[in-house]
Design a protein around this motif. Structure first.
Motif, short mmCIF file in Angstrom:
data_model
loop_
_atom_site.label_atom_id
_atom_site.label_comp_id
_atom_site.label_asym_id
_atom_site.label_seq_id
_atom_site.Cartn_x
_atom_site.Cartn_y
_atom_site.Cartn_z
N ARG A 133 0.86 -1.19 0.00
CA ARG A 133 0.00 0.00 0.00
C ARG A 133 0.88 1.23 0.00
O ARG A 133 1.65 1.46 0.95
CB ARG A 133 -0.92 0.01 1.21
N ILE A 134 0.80 2.02 -1.06
CA ILE A 134 1.66 3.19 -1.21
C ILE A 134 0.83 4.41 -1.58
O ILE A 134 -0.35 4.30 -1.96
CB ILE A 134 2.75 2.96 -2.28
N LYS A 135 1.45 5.56 -1.46
CA LYS A 135 0.88 6.83 -1.88
C LYS A 135 1.95 7.62 -2.60
O LYS A 135 3.09 7.67 -2.14
CB LYS A 135 0.35 7.61 -0.67
N LEU A 136 1.59 8.22 -3.72
CA LEU A 136 2.55 8.90 -4.59
C LEU A 136 2.58 10.39 -4.30
O LEU A 136 1.53 11.02 -4.09
CB LEU A 136 2.21 8.65 -6.06
N ASN A 150 12.84 4.82 -2.68
CA ASN A 150 11.51 4.88 -3.26
C ASN A 150 11.30 6.09 -4.16
O ASN A 150 10.18 6.34 -4.60
CB ASN A 150 10.45 4.90 -2.16
N GLU A 164 -3.07 8.77 -8.05
CA GLU A 164 -3.56 7.43 -7.74
C GLU A 164 -2.47 6.43 -8.11
O GLU A 164 -1.99 6.41 -9.24
CB GLU A 164 -4.84 7.12 -8.52
N PRO A 165 -2.03 5.59 -7.16
CA PRO A 165 -1.00 4.61 -7.49
C PRO A 165 -1.53 3.56 -8.46
O PRO A 165 -2.71 3.21 -8.43
CB PRO A 165 -0.64 3.99 -6.13
N ARG A 171 2.36 -2.62 -11.34
CA ARG A 171 3.64 -2.28 -10.71
C ARG A 171 4.62 -3.44 -10.79
O ARG A 171 5.81 -3.25 -11.04
CB ARG A 171 3.41 -1.91 -9.24
N GLN A 206 9.39 11.66 -8.21
CA GLN A 206 8.21 11.05 -7.60
C GLN A 206 8.64 10.15 -6.45
O GLN A 206 9.56 9.34 -6.58
CB GLN A 206 7.43 10.24 -8.63
N SER A 208 7.38 7.34 -3.67
CA SER A 208 6.36 6.35 -3.30
C SER A 208 6.46 6.10 -1.80
O SER A 208 7.44 5.52 -1.33
CB SER A 208 6.56 5.05 -4.08
N TRP A 210 5.13 4.48 1.70
CA TRP A 210 4.41 3.31 2.22
C TRP A 210 3.41 3.75 3.28
O TRP A 210 3.77 4.44 4.24
CB TRP A 210 5.41 2.31 2.80
#
Length: 308
Positions: A133-136, A150, A164-165, A171, A206, A208, A210
């Motif tokens: 679960r990640i957020k960019l 990351n 939105e990842p 991935r 960018q 990423s 967690w």
């Protein structure tokens, strides 16, 4: 000087005048009730609305309680499966000193095999969901690379809307193709391909980040893939040792995650307090200095009358 315990005549007269004129009287509200025809006609839209909100509209307990219930249920199911498998072994093959083969005297595939595979799959899926679960975040004003594994430079349009990842499958396929291409380019001594750019895009960094979920984290500490494989290796001769290892593993993971979360929160508190002290001691006194108006005045005793 204490006020009297009774009202004055003027106060009583004022209250009677307000009651007579209607001042202060609560107006009666008219609420329109829906008819039975309107209620029946709105049932399909209500059902569709609730289905659109599912499962967010289900009143679930807190993540901590839900994880404990799920972890306990999975442990009980796995214990029942192992107990059924161990009872299927003939008694003459039981040994307290050595391990025995549970497959002798029993079928190689029965109802316990898919249930064991299901339990292992649940632990693996929860672990995969927990760690992926990640957020960019796009760092538009950071030109130099940040010291994080990351972070990567990408070509994107100047858009500050939330990112939105991509899905986990995309991935994984992207990582696999990049790794394959980089390996062959390194072996053949080729230069890396330049990133695709257009007139409307620019190169940004960018990151990423967690973002683990509370439910997945708690369930991972209670029923991880280690627990599921330890249940497979549990038998009559080592069940005390296996249960001790499971308890120690859960306690270790729980203590590690709780201490690390406390460390992150303490660092955030320290950073916020440092910025607060900097604002109070340096920024605010210089931006909003305390000023006062100064004026000169005289007193009548200082006036000199030349005629006296």
């Amino acid at each position: 000087m204490k006020p009297p315990p009774y009202q004055s005549p003027l106060a009583g007269a004022r209250v009677r005048a307000e009651r007579k004129s209607g001042i202060g009287r609560t107006a009666k509200r008219v609420i329109r009730q829906k008819s039975w025809h309107e209620r029946i006609a709105s049932i399909p839209s209500t059902v569709l609305f609730e289905l659109a909100l599912f499962p967010h509209n289900v009143p679930l307990p807190p993540p901590d309680t839900t994880a404990r219930l799920l972890g306990g249920a999975l442990h009980i199911i796995h214990f029942s499966v192992r107990l059924s498998q161990m009872r299927a072994v003939p008694e003459e093959e039981l040994s307290w000193e050595d391990l025995y083969d549970e497959s002798r005297g029993s079928r190689w595939f029965d109802w316990k095999t898919p249930l064991t595979i299901f339990l292992i799959s649940v632990s693996l899926i929860n672990t995969l969901n927990f760690f992926t679960r990640i957020k960019l975040y796009n760092l538009h004003l950071r030109n130099d690379p940040v010291s994080s594994p990351n972070a990567a430079f990408i070509s994107t349009e100047l858009d500050f809307s939330p990112l939105e990842p991509p899905p986990l499958t995309m991935r994984f396929l992207t990582w696999l193709s990049d790794t394959f291409s980089s390996s062959w380019r390194f072996l053949l001594n080729f230069k890396p391909p330049p990133p695709p750019r257009s007139a409307k895009t620019h190169r940004v960094q960018q990151l990423s980040v967690w973002i683990p979920g509370e439910l997945e984290r708690k369930l991972f500490t209670l029923y991880s893939p280690v627990h599921s494989f330890l249940w497979i290796a549990t038998n009559w001769s080592n069940w005390i040792l296996m249960l001790s290892i499971m308890a120690i593993t859960s306690a270790q993971l729980h203590l590690l995650t709780d201490k690390y979360e406390a460390l992150v929160k303490d660092k955030q508190i320290i950073a916020e307090e440092v910025m607060h002290e900097y604002d109070v001691r340096f920024v605010n006194p210089r931006i909003n200095p305390i000023r006062k108006d100064a004026a000169v005045m005289t007193h009548e005793s200082e006036v000199v009358n030349i005629y006296e």
